[in-house]
Design an enzyme around this catalytic site. Structure first.
Site, short mmCIF file in Angstrom:
data_model
loop_
_atom_site.label_atom_id
_atom_site.label_comp_id
_atom_site.label_asym_id
_atom_site.label_seq_id
_atom_site.Cartn_x
_atom_site.Cartn_y
_atom_site.Cartn_z
N ASP A 110 16.39 -50.64 0.26
CA ASP A 110 16.24 -51.92 -0.43
C ASP A 110 17.60 -52.50 -0.82
O ASP A 110 18.57 -51.77 -1.00
CB ASP A 110 15.38 -51.76 -1.68
CG ASP A 110 15.96 -50.73 -2.64
OD1 ASP A 110 16.35 -49.65 -2.17
OD2 ASP A 110 16.04 -51.01 -3.85
N GLU A 111 17.62 -53.80 -0.95
CA GLU A 111 18.73 -54.53 -1.58
C GLU A 111 20.11 -54.11 -1.09
O GLU A 111 21.04 -53.98 -1.89
CB GLU A 111 18.65 -54.36 -3.10
CG GLU A 111 17.38 -54.92 -3.70
CD GLU A 111 17.23 -54.65 -5.19
OE1 GLU A 111 16.79 -55.56 -5.91
OE2 GLU A 111 17.53 -53.52 -5.64
#
Ligand code: TNX
Length: 511
Positions: A325-326
């Site tokens: 993620d991210e």
């Protein structure tokens, strides 16, 4: 008159109050309940027997005995042939009945003298005894006799889970949680029929698991946490202890090493991993998206081969969560290359990969699983490529969000999530365009930027994870907020007994 034990047949008239199995506040609500309005009198003469073929069934019997002792003080023998008259019997039975469709299906028959818990597997029997635990009243019926009886309503329950995957995630990276704190959470989750505990073991702020071949991960990377506290980590022995504790509750541990982003603590320990070009400092704030591994270096992948290998070797469950993620400072091509290579490493070590929904950008094997948190279109794309999906939509399941404007802990970026909002949605239809067959289940993540001990964890998790347990298990037609909130209110004796610091939401008329 109440007759127990040596009563003569002609005197045997038991004046139990009328019971109603269908009105016991069970959570999750079973598929089908038929009440027969009499009672099984649980007492000191009750014994537990289990199918003897499979030792796992005996362990379920022992677990039930321990929990009954903890709840009401009765000490019931398990498979003890010397324990006398078999007056009242709880029989936990391995059955191959075709009605038991899934491994976790069970049937519970409560008759006046015998309770049957039928299941195909020990996991199913374990789910069944959670229902039985919830049927046992806190108080005995001692107004009738000096021989206390705990009256269990008679009838029949037929039950099975809606989803095969029912998870809760705990972020032990932003703040470290001790083995005992993790175990306490697992024990309560098991009571509500969760079967998965996902541990977020690394992030920018800390690395939380011993890796023998790369010792600085814990010598350096474990010493920090959000706010500047001392951090911490699990030795491999401690991790195995958590895995065993979960396994005793028929729950699977999913370890997560978050990468290529969320990796500052790892790169701080071994700077060759760093791919963001900036100098490395310990990080104790709560920003995200500034760190990355270098996706172009072979040495990064040999490091990950060791890390994934060591963790996979002590993880009996089928999954390894690789985060994903991210990764805002990873170039898109590097990100895709990285995720595809990590997937191969995970498979090499015998596991299936799970990743947050961003991984759907890569070309992945259908054995991998995408976990939806913020982008429905990624989950749909993953499903189109044959991947299964876990639903953790942040605006419903992120139990790290505040409940309301007066919440003591929590973040707000995904909105406020009061107890009814966390409950009032249908996972099977929530994401338009996502086929039902692609959904393996749901998960409630608990990120720990604002919490650092059991009391704070419990404030955010409870009561919301109890509702998410029901959404993961019970058929949609049984999930009704107005009716559910009455059952939720009646969880107080259990929560108090477990010393759970739940948030006493004003939406619920707590008992
Ligand atoms: C987003 S959800 C994150 C986490 C944060 C969380 C806080 C996800 C996959 N990433 O790094 O802790 O928000 O709510």
């Amino acid at each position: 008159i109440i007759c127990v034990g040596a009563c003569q047949p002609e005197k045997k008239e038991i004046l139990f109050p009328k019971t109603d199995l269908a009105s016991v506040p069970l959570i999750p609500k079973p598929i089908k309940t038929v009440a027969t309005h009499s009672a099984f009198g649980l007492d000191s003469n009750t014994v537990i027997y289990t199918s003897t073929q499979d030792p796992a069934f005996e362990k379920v019997g022992q677990f039930l005995s321990e929990k009954i002792k903890g709840k009401i003080g009765l000490d019931l023998a398990v498979n003890d042939n010397n324990s006398g008259k078999l007056e009242r019997l709880i029989y936990i039975n391995q059955s191959d009945s075709a009605d038991l469709e899934t491994p976790e299906s069970y049937q519970l028959y409560v008759q006046k003298d015998t309770i049957f818990v039928n299941a195909k597997t020990a996991a199913g029997a374990f789910r069944g005894i959670q229902t039985l635990r919830q049927l046992i009243p806190e108080k005995s019926n001692d107004t009738l006799t000096d021989h206390p009886l705990w009256l269990i309503p008679t009838g029949k329950i037929v039950d099975a889970p809606k989803f095969e995957y029912r998870g809760a995630m705990l972020d032990v990276a932003r703040h470290f949680f001790t083995v005992d704190e993790v175990k306490k959470y697992i024990d309560i989750l098991a009571y509500y029929k969760y079967n998965t505990i996902h541990l977020h073991l690394s992030d920018d702020q800390g690395w939380r698991i011993e890796i023998k071949s790369w010792p600085k991960l814990t010598e350096v990377g474990a010493k920090t946490e959000v706010g500047g506290g001392e951090g911490g980590f699990y030795t491999q022995e401690q991790y195995k202890d958590i895995v065993q504790y979960a396994e005793d509750r028929h729950m699977t541990v999913i370890p997560e090493i978050d990468m290529p982003g969320h990796s500052n603590a790892a790169s701080l320990s071994y700077p060759f991993l760093n791919g963001n070009g900036k100098s490395l400092k310990p990080y104790t704030g709560t920003r995200v998206g500034f760190s990355t591994f270098d996706a172009q270096k072979d040495t990064v992948y040999s490091f990950l081969d060791d890390v994934i290998g060591e963790i996979a070797a002590i993880t009996p469950g089928p999954y390894f969560h690789a985060g994903g993620d991210e990764s805002h400072v990873t170039k898109k091509n590097d990100y895709i290359l990285f995720v595809e290579k990590v997937e191969k490493l995970v498979q090499k070590h015998g596991k299936k990969m799970i990743g947050w929904n961003e991984i759907a950008q890569a070309n992945l094997d259908p054995s991998s699983v995408a976990q939806l948190w913020n982008e429905s279109h990624s989950a749909i794309k993953a499903a189109e490529n044959g991947l299964k999906v876990i639903l953790s939509p942040s605006e419903r399941t992120y139990v790290d969000m505040k409940y309301d404007s007066i919440s003591e802990y929590g973040l707000t970026w995904a909105g406020l999530i009061p107890v009814d909002v966390a409950y009032n949605w249908n996972p099977e239809t929530y994401v338009e365009g996502l086929p039902r067959e692609s959904i393996i289940g749901i998960e409630a993540p608990l990120w720990s930027e604002t919490i650092s001990n059991s009391a704070e964890l419990e404030y955010l998790a409870f009561p919301r994870v109890i509702g998410i347990a029901e959404l993961g298990w019970s058929p949609a037609e049984h999930c009704n907020w107005e009716e559910y909130k009455q059952r939720l209110a009646q969880q107080v004796p259990y929560l108090n007994q477990m010393e759970v610091n739940y948030y006493p939401s004003p939406l619920i008329d707590w008992k």
